[in-house]
Design an enzyme around this catalytic site. Structure first.
Site, PDB file in Angstrom:
ATOM      1  CG  HIS A  40      42.138  39.463  43.033  1.00  0.00           C
ATOM      2  ND1 HIS A  40      41.888  40.646  42.379  1.00  0.00           N
ATOM      3  CD2 HIS A  40      40.936  39.053  43.535  1.00  0.00           C
ATOM      4  CE1 HIS A  40      40.607  40.955  42.485  1.00  0.00           C
ATOM      5  NE2 HIS A  40      40.005  39.990  43.176  1.00  0.00           N
ATOM      6  CG  HIS A  59      46.427  42.779  38.898  1.00  0.00           C
ATOM      7  ND1 HIS A  59      45.288  43.512  39.139  1.00  0.00           N
ATOM      8  CD2 HIS A  59      47.157  43.521  38.035  1.00  0.00           C
ATOM      9  CE1 HIS A  59      45.318  44.626  38.448  1.00  0.00           C
ATOM     10  NE2 HIS A  59      46.446  44.665  37.779  1.00  0.00           N
ATOM     11  CG  HIS A  92      37.527  35.727  41.752  1.00  0.00           C
ATOM     12  ND1 HIS A  92      36.595  36.456  41.043  1.00  0.00           N
ATOM     13  CD2 HIS A  92      38.002  36.574  42.704  1.00  0.00           C
ATOM     14  CE1 HIS A  92      36.527  37.685  41.539  1.00  0.00           C
ATOM     15  NE2 HIS A  92      37.367  37.768  42.561  1.00  0.00           N
ATOM     16  CD  GLU A  93      39.666  35.835  45.943  1.00  0.00           C
ATOM     17  OE1 GLU A  93      40.579  36.700  45.960  1.00  0.00           O
ATOM     18  OE2 GLU A  93      38.464  36.128  45.980  1.00  0.00           O
TER      19      GLU A  93
END
Length: 688
Positions: A485, A488, A481-482
């Site tokens: 980010h 991105h 998940h992290e």
């Protein structure tokens, strides 16, 4: 503009202050070997002074305001301030101490005033408004990214009160200053309560049911706290959850559970009830100054949801599915307790324990059985495999890059063609100076040819004895998940800091992170990275099948605790009056009214809800809002193949590279061909 550069007498030796120039390190990474506590304050003052001068230059420029001489100049201003802020606030979250906490409180009002000095500067606002008007009238033509950068700054001035009269602006400044310090105080209270609690076990019989790795970890924790020969459990998730999940001793489970859900609620120096009411009152006053009925309306105006009603429609629409499933799960757990014949009724501190029994009963799966296959190092290797297969990205360890703590690891990230994408820092070990949870941010934002310095922070299970850090399935998903980010931020191809990377609508920002979780548990991916840390045996098809079969297990509980927290956040910020508000009573009455069962508490209760202090105020709904996007988006990969290059390229080009350079729904539709439906979310959570 108020001059804030009057503290020159407080400067340390500028000649050796590493913040005042670009860092003289590989890749311009923060120079942690030479950064000292005494460098922060003079660097903040120097940064404020520099940006004040840059704003003055923009305002006093006699030329007609243009996108370049006003918007780009504003976007590029504050280089020193960006540099010192990036480091300072990373450490106050991940590796803080009393000195840093004191400085954080001191700097909060100073930085709030500085920000207001920029966005309440009438001369600067008029220049920005003039450019905005020219574009609206068709007098100038901008690229899509330039339009969104201009729009962001124009609305930033409006939303900061530039259009208010002088009296209201003065009051707004006061509110912003108060909020800047109160929210920090709230977080410090939560951290202090978190660190103050130690559950000390001195009788080995009380450890019954706990896996050996958990016992060893508790022994090491005891040693670290000067309690040799005993076992210590803390409120860190990696310590608390195994105790709740496996400890046969019900009193221990009750003790740690109640300590956790009552953080910030002890009527002592760390109590947050009055503090939260003050914060909510000030936020409401701010919203009303800005012409809104409540704070949620103000916050959501620039999000995809647009209004709190739209967000609540989604939350309450899902609630009926989640609470029905949660009640069914509670009945299954009570049935197990009834068979034990102790005459006990299911309580909140029993849920994890009996859910683990139910998991074994229904799926013949014990999480301890699979943990040996998910060492932190192997999971990281799996992550690297996935991003390489999807996007051609490689992560190469780079030990020469300075770090702020020995636990931190650094990597050079390169694209498929060998070009530099950025530097990545991972910080995965729990410690007293780190707040709970997991997050991504950066030391340097990308723009044009400047590549970013990105970090991920989490608090995963510590190594114990001869065992490495073995992750739970939730921790495995969190790592993926992290890094979503991080992708991105790393893959952004925006020209400007203000549109780059994760500078997007709050309820869009979780799409790149949450979609990555799907690869973590994909059977063909686990066959690559999930290896027994001792034997190096690849996880068996049988274990993978068990993991996949239980993918919907306990989803009623998990969805209900998430939704209840999101509803709590939104309804608190929809209040139009805080007169006579007791935040704990409000929470109970609200949870009773929506039918939350007593065996489940909101994922975050009001007195330790750090998310709504750190940017997710009236925004915690964003996780479930974005889940509608990520589950729908992953359908494209399921349809075409998990590593289909055309689909991966489309996601990269339309989502990951675009940052905030276009309307988020437009970007999503460009990738998917249509707006997302709700069905994939319901199916993913097993709620249909």
């Amino acid at each position: 503009m108020t001059c804030m550069a009057c503290a020159c007498g407080q400067k340390a030796d500028d000649a050796v202050n590493p913040f005042l120039t670009e860092f003289q390190t590989p890749y311009g990474a923060p120079d942690f070997k030479h950064i000292k506590v005494e460098h922060y304050e003079p660097a903040f003052w120097a940064g404020i002074e520099e940006q004040n001068q840059e704003i003055k230059t923009i305002v006093e420029n006699p030329d007609e305001p243009t996108f370049e001489n006003t918007i780009v100049a504003l976007d590029n201003s504050g280089e020193i301030l960006d540099r010192v802020s990036g480091v300072f606030f990373a450490l106050t979250e991940a590796d803080t101490n009393e000195q840093l906490m004191a400085l954080e409180t001191k700097f909060a009002a100073m930085l709030s005033e500085h920000n207001d000095n920029i966005f309440l500067n009438q001369d600067l606002y008029k220049k920005v408004a003039a450019i905005h008007e020219k574009e609206a009238d068709g007098e100038i033509e901008l690229t899509t990214e330039q339009h969104y950068l201009l729009d962001k700054y124009y609305k930033g001035f409006i939303r900061s009160g530039a259009g208010l009269d002088e009296a209201k602006q003065t009051r707004l400044r006061e509110i912003n200053k108060e909020l800047s310090t109160l929210t920090i105080e709230f977080g410090n209270h939560v951290l202090a309560d978190n660190n103050a609690y130690l559950l000390v076990v001195d009788n080995e019989k009380d450890l019954s049911g706990l896996p050996e790795a958990v016992v060893q970890g508790a022994a090491q924790e005891a040693k670290a706290h000067g309690q040799d020969g005993k076992w210590v459990f803390t409120l860190q998730e990696s310590s608390r959850l195994p105790l709740l999940q496996y400890a046969d001793n019900r009193n221990l489970r009750k003790d740690i559970y109640q300590a956790y859900i009552n953080k910030g609620n002890h009527d002592d120096a760390n109590d947050n009830k009055t503090l939260l009411k003050q914060i909510l009152t000030l936020r409401l006053e701010k919203a009303k100054l800005m012409g809104y009925d409540n704070y949620a309306e103000y916050q959501l105006a620039e999000n995809m949801a647009k209004t709190p009603e739209n967000a609540l429609d989604l939350l309450y629409g899902l609630w009926k599915y989640a609470i029905k499933k949660a009640r069914s799960e509670a009945a299954e757990l009570q049935a197990i307790m009834d068979r034990e014949g102790k005459g006990e009724k299911l309580e909140a501190w029993d849920w994890w324990y009996y859910a683990e029994k139910l998991r074994q009963e229904k799926y013949n799966l014990n999480e301890e059985e699979i943990k040996p296959y998910f060492s932190q190092e192997d999971v990281h290797d799996g992550l690297c495999y996935v991003v390489n297969k999807l996007y051609g990205i490689t992560l190469t360890p780079a030990d020469s890059i300075p770090v702020y703590n020995p636990d931190v690891k650094t990597y050079v990230v390169n694209d498929a063609d060998g070009s530099l994408l950025g530097i990545f820092y991972s910080d995965y070990m729990p410690r007293a100076g780190k707040r709970s949870g997991a997050w991504m941010s950066n030391f340097r934002e990308a723009s044009a040819d400047v590549r970013p310095l990105i970090y991920n922070v989490a608090s995963f299970t510590k190594p114990a004895g001869d065992m490495p850090s073995l992750l739970t399935l939730d921790e495995t998903r969190t790592m993926f998940h992290e890094f979503g980010h991080a992708l991105h931020g790393l893959l952004t191809r925006c020209q400007y800091k203000g549109t780059s990377g994760t500078s997007v609508a709050q309820d869009f920002v979780e799409l790149p992170s949450q979609i990555m979780e799907h690869w973590a548990m994909a059977p063909e991916v686990m066959k690559v990275y999930a290896k027994n840390y001792k034997t190096r045996e690849v996880i068996s098809d049988d274990l993978i099948r068990k993991i996949d079969n239980q993918s919907h297990f306990n989803q009623g509980f998990m969805t209900t605790e998430l939704l209840s927290a999101a509803i709590l956040d939104m309804e608190l910020h929809c209040l139009t009056s805080t007169d006579n508000l007791n935040v704990v009573d409000f929470e109970k009455q609200l949870m009773d009214s929506i039918g939350l069962i007593p065996q489940i508490a909101p994922r975050y209760r009001v007195t330790y809800f750090n998310h709504i202090m750190g940017g997710y105020d009236a925004g915690y709904y964003s996780y479930i809002w974005a889940e509608r996007l990520d589950t729908d988006a992953f359908e494209a990969f399921k349809e075409q193949g998990l590593f289909d290059q055309a689909t991966a390229t489309a996601f990269r080009r339309n989502i990951l590279e675009k940052g905030g350079s276009d309307d988020p729904m437009k970007l999503y539709v460009a990738f998917r061909g249509a707006e997302p439906g709700l069905k994939p979310l319901l199916e993913a959570r097993g709620l249909e």
